[in-house]
Scaffold this motif. Structure first.
Motif, PDB file in Angstrom:
ATOM      1  N   VAL A 278     -39.601 -15.233  -5.664  1.00 21.32           N
ATOM      2  CA  VAL A 278     -38.774 -15.065  -6.855  1.00 21.32           C
ATOM      3  C   VAL A 278     -37.878 -16.299  -6.971  1.00 21.32           C
ATOM      4  CG1 VAL A 278     -37.035 -13.641  -8.012  1.00 21.32           C
ATOM      5  CG2 VAL A 278     -38.765 -12.564  -6.530  1.00 21.32           C
ATOM      6  N   PRO A 279     -38.026 -17.112  -8.019  1.00 25.07           N
ATOM      7  CA  PRO A 279     -37.203 -18.318  -8.143  1.00 25.07           C
ATOM      8  C   PRO A 279     -35.738 -17.976  -8.373  1.00 25.07           C
ATOM      9  CG  PRO A 279     -39.097 -18.370  -9.644  1.00 25.07           C
ATOM     10  CD  PRO A 279     -38.973 -16.973  -9.123  1.00 25.07           C
ATOM     11  N   GLU A 280     -34.878 -18.808  -7.831  1.00 27.64           N
ATOM     12  CA  GLU A 280     -33.452 -18.651  -8.111  1.00 27.64           C
ATOM     13  C   GLU A 280     -33.203 -18.820  -9.613  1.00 27.64           C
ATOM     14  OE1 GLU A 280     -31.020 -17.876  -6.083  1.00 27.64           O
ATOM     15  OE2 GLU A 280     -32.160 -17.891  -4.201  1.00 27.64           O
ATOM     16  N   TYR A 281     -32.290 -18.043 -10.154  1.00 22.41           N
ATOM     17  CA  TYR A 281     -31.873 -18.100 -11.554  1.00 22.41           C
ATOM     18  C   TYR A 281     -32.953 -17.607 -12.524  1.00 22.41           C
ATOM     19  CZ  TYR A 281     -28.073 -20.966  -9.730  1.00 22.41           C
ATOM     20  OH  TYR A 281     -26.995 -21.428  -9.010  1.00 22.41           O
ATOM     21  N   GLN A 282     -34.076 -17.112 -12.004  1.00 19.02           N
ATOM     22  CA  GLN A 282     -35.145 -16.587 -12.847  1.00 19.02           C
ATOM     23  C   GLN A 282     -35.554 -15.221 -12.311  1.00 19.02           C
ATOM     24  OE1 GLN A 282     -36.132 -18.019 -15.611  1.00 19.02           O
ATOM     25  NE2 GLN A 282     -35.032 -19.940 -15.349  1.00 19.02           N
ATOM     26  N   PRO A 283     -34.724 -14.213 -12.452  1.00 16.24           N
ATOM     27  CA  PRO A 283     -34.920 -12.942 -11.766  1.00 16.24           C
ATOM     28  C   PRO A 283     -36.117 -12.133 -12.235  1.00 16.24           C
ATOM     29  CG  PRO A 283     -33.104 -12.778 -13.328  1.00 16.24           C
ATOM     30  CD  PRO A 283     -33.480 -14.230 -13.262  1.00 16.24           C
ATOM     31  N   ASN A 284     -36.709 -12.478 -13.383  1.00 14.34           N
ATOM     32  CA  ASN A 284     -37.855 -11.719 -13.890  1.00 14.34           C
ATOM     33  C   ASN A 284     -39.196 -12.364 -13.544  1.00 14.34           C
ATOM     34  OD1 ASN A 284     -35.928 -10.082 -15.010  1.00 14.34           O
ATOM     35  ND2 ASN A 284     -36.300 -10.685 -17.116  1.00 14.34           N
ATOM     36  N   LEU A 285     -39.161 -13.475 -12.819  1.00  8.91           N
ATOM     37  CA  LEU A 285     -40.393 -14.204 -12.500  1.00  8.91           C
ATOM     38  C   LEU A 285     -40.839 -13.947 -11.073  1.00  8.91           C
ATOM     39  CD1 LEU A 285     -39.810 -17.740 -14.089  1.00  8.91           C
ATOM     40  CD2 LEU A 285     -40.701 -15.659 -15.164  1.00  8.91           C
ATOM     41  N   LEU A 286     -42.151 -13.904 -10.897  1.00  9.75           N
ATOM     42  CA  LEU A 286     -42.756 -13.850  -9.577  1.00  9.75           C
ATOM     43  C   LEU A 286     -43.822 -14.937  -9.558  1.00  9.75           C
ATOM     44  CD1 LEU A 286     -42.494 -12.259  -6.951  1.00  9.75           C
ATOM     45  CD2 LEU A 286     -44.313 -10.746  -7.761  1.00  9.75           C
ATOM     46  N   VAL A 287     -43.698 -15.872  -8.598  1.00  8.13           N
ATOM     47  CA  VAL A 287     -44.551 -17.060  -8.561  1.00  8.13           C
ATOM     48  C   VAL A 287     -45.445 -17.021  -7.337  1.00  8.13           C
ATOM     49  CG1 VAL A 287     -44.592 -19.588  -8.560  1.00  8.13           C
ATOM     50  CG2 VAL A 287     -42.731 -18.370  -9.721  1.00  8.13           C
ATOM     51  N   GLY A 288     -46.728 -17.213  -7.551  1.00  6.19           N
ATOM     52  CA  GLY A 288     -47.679 -17.258  -6.451  1.00  6.19           C
ATOM     53  C   GLY A 288     -48.163 -18.675  -6.200  1.00  6.19           C
ATOM     54  N   TRP A 289     -48.422 -18.989  -4.904  1.00  4.59           N
ATOM     55  CA  TRP A 289     -48.984 -20.276  -4.511  1.00  4.59           C
ATOM     56  C   TRP A 289     -50.461 -20.089  -4.173  1.00  4.59           C
ATOM     57  CZ3 TRP A 289     -46.530 -24.772  -4.962  1.00  4.59           C
ATOM     58  CH2 TRP A 289     -45.125 -24.829  -4.880  1.00  4.59           C
ATOM     59  N   ILE A 290     -51.285 -21.067  -4.560  1.00  5.21           N
ATOM     60  CA  ILE A 290     -52.699 -21.059  -4.199  1.00  5.21           C
ATOM     61  C   ILE A 290     -53.126 -22.486  -3.888  1.00  5.21           C
ATOM     62  CG2 ILE A 290     -53.479 -21.285  -6.604  1.00  5.21           C
ATOM     63  CD1 ILE A 290     -55.848 -19.458  -5.861  1.00  5.21           C
ATOM     64  N   PHE A 291     -54.106 -22.635  -2.992  1.00  7.78           N
ATOM     65  CA  PHE A 291     -54.476 -23.983  -2.553  1.00  7.78           C
ATOM     66  C   PHE A 291     -55.996 -24.191  -2.563  1.00  7.78           C
ATOM     67  CE2 PHE A 291     -54.466 -21.354   1.273  1.00  7.78           C
ATOM     68  CZ  PHE A 291     -55.633 -21.726   1.917  1.00  7.78           C
ATOM     69  N   GLY A 292     -56.371 -25.471  -2.505  1.00  4.86           N
ATOM     70  CA  GLY A 292     -57.738 -25.874  -2.217  1.00  4.86           C
ATOM     71  C   GLY A 292     -58.785 -25.526  -3.263  1.00  4.86           C
ATOM     72  N   LYS A 293     -59.995 -25.281  -2.773  1.00  2.74           N
ATOM     73  CA  LYS A 293     -61.125 -25.021  -3.686  1.00  2.74           C
ATOM     74  C   LYS A 293     -60.876 -23.770  -4.518  1.00  2.74           C
ATOM     75  CE  LYS A 293     -63.939 -22.519  -0.242  1.00  2.74           C
ATOM     76  NZ  LYS A 293     -63.784 -21.198  -0.903  1.00  2.74           N
ATOM     77  N   ASP A 294     -60.175 -22.803  -3.941  1.00  9.67           N
ATOM     78  CA  ASP A 294     -59.878 -21.592  -4.706  1.00  9.67           C
ATOM     79  C   ASP A 294     -58.866 -21.865  -5.815  1.00  9.67           C
ATOM     80  OD1 ASP A 294     -61.637 -19.960  -3.302  1.00  9.67           O
ATOM     81  OD2 ASP A 294     -60.162 -19.502  -1.756  1.00  9.67           O
ATOM     82  N   ALA A 295     -57.972 -22.820  -5.600  1.00  9.72           N
ATOM     83  CA  ALA A 295     -57.062 -23.231  -6.670  1.00  9.72           C
ATOM     84  C   ALA A 295     -57.853 -23.873  -7.805  1.00  9.72           C
ATOM     85  CB  ALA A 295     -56.006 -24.197  -6.136  1.00  9.72           C
TER      86      ALA A 295
END
Length: 411
Positions: A278-295
């Motif tokens: 959950v980013p600071e100052y953005q309480p309604n957002l949820l951010v996912g990280w993805i990497f590599g070939k699947d990204a």
């Protein structure tokens, strides 16, 4: 802080710093939360692996080997006693994924252990937070467009040609101007100096046809040997948080049977989703990280399919919450974008084998008098701060200073 970005922005109170570490909260794919004291203990031990700088200097195998050896030694030394061995292994798997994201690679088997020591970001323990702004604020800051600066804005639009794709850069021997730039719309421009700031991904894709005459071998070696990978952010917006105050996100720990089921499904790309925050100052957002070939796969999928996959994961892991439908969604597409072809650079085993250096990539092409004609900037050309915005800015200033130095006695 000795960080170009922070130092520029802090004087106007535009940024703050926050601690930089993995998510302490780890949740298993059956919805079970790992006790925070267990996850923190395992991650603290694993993070200490890079404290042995002298060992890293002489280590010739990959970062994957380095971490695996450290993990096995920690097990044998009973550093994880009292913690379920299966959970330990799952946290280690998450740790590896986290550092795969951090290094922007497809696999830690590609990462040079000793090459990590080239990176000297003194702020590695911190993240720069733009508060309620986004990182694009740095452009407004550099162009003097913020009210806080009380300055005359730089009219960059008036001196910039947009929608011009460069197809060829000719270094013209013993002529003035010394360079001709050709574009895909058949327009061309001549100049005394050209500074190239495209990403390493674009150089890898086009250097064989972009430059005439062909680049010298040292430059080609740097382009081929330095590494650029893909990581992406996937941002879900909800009408309101479905999580409690103070909840910052979690790391994903997959049980083997659930992972096997995922790999056999049409959602197999979700294997490389590392964590959500959950980013600071953005309480309604949820951010996912993805990497590599699947990204790279994720970037090609229809938006709704990506959202459906992310909600599937959230509902599988977060059984303690009722996960609603998302209000909106956005994602980065660093590899699919032809102007980038990757996220940022790192040092790989190939970099080691070819002795490829950022300093080599930064060397300008010169005329018969030794004056710079074609210059190279961008984060990939910075020998210490590669992969960072401060490295990109610093490299641009470096090349500007090179030209200033050349003409300083003429004004």
């Amino acid at each position: 802080m000795d960080n170009i970005v922070y130092d520029m922005a802090a004087k106007y109170n535009l940024v703050e710093t926050e601690s930089h570490r993995e998510n302490d909260l780890c949740i298993r794919s059956n919805g079970e939360e790992v006790p925070i004291e267990h996850s923190r203990r395992v991650l603290d031990v694993l993070n200490s692996s890079t404290n042995d700088v002298e060992k890293m200097k002489v280590y010739r195998k990959s970062l994957n080997d380095f971490y695996n050896e450290f993990y096995q030694d920690a097990l044998q030394n009973h550093e994880f006693d009292g913690i379920d061995p299966e959970i330990c292994h799952q946290i280690f798997d998450f740790f590896q994924k986290y550092h795969t994201v951090y290094n922007a690679v497809d696999s830690l088997t590609e990462v040079s252990t000793s090459g990590l020591l080239e990176f000297t970001d003194h702020q590695d323990e911190y993240l720069i937070n733009w508060k309620t702004r986004g990182f694009k604020t740095i452009l407004d800051l550099m162009l003097k467009r913020l009210p806080e600066q009380n300055a005359v804005p730089i009219p960059i639009e008036d001196i910039t040609f947009f929608n011009k794709r460069v197809t060829k850069i000719d270094s013209l021997a013993n002529t003035h101007p010394a360079v001709r730039v050709l574009c895909s719309d058949d327009s061309s421009y001549t100049a005394d100096h050209v500074i190239i700031t495209v990403s390493l991904g674009v150089l890898k894709e086009s250097y064989r046809t972009l430059f005439h005459p062909k680049l010298p071998s040292l430059k080609r070696n740097a382009i081929e040997g330095l590494y650029i990978g893909t990581i992406d952010k996937m941002v879900l917006e909800f009408d309101k948080p479905f999580w409690p105050n103070g909840w910052h996100g979690f790391g994903l720990l997959w049980k083997s049977e659930d992972m096997n089921e995922l790999r056999g499904s049409d959602k197999s790309w979700l294997e490389s989703v590392c964590s959500f925050f959950v980013p600071e100052y953005q309480p309604n957002l949820l951010v996912g990280w993805i990497f590599g070939k699947d990204a790279r796969t994720m970037e090609t999928l229809p938006e709704q399919e990506v959202v459906h996959g992310l909600l599937y994961v959230l509902r599988k892991f977060l059984v303690m919450f009722r996960v609603p439908e998302a209000k909106s969604f956005t994602r980065s597409t660093w590899y699919a974008n032809p102007n980038f072809r990757g996220s940022y650079t790192s040092r790989s085993m190939v970099s080691d084998s070819l002795n490829a250096k950022a300093a080599d990539l930064a060397i300008p092409l010169v005329d018969s008098s030794g004056n710079p004609v074609v210059q190279f900037a961008g984060e990939a050309t910075h020998p210490e701060y590669y992969s960072t915005v401060q490295g990109a800015i610093g490299s641009g200033w470096r090349e500007a200073e090179r030209i200033i130095e050349l003409y300083k006695d003429q004004f």
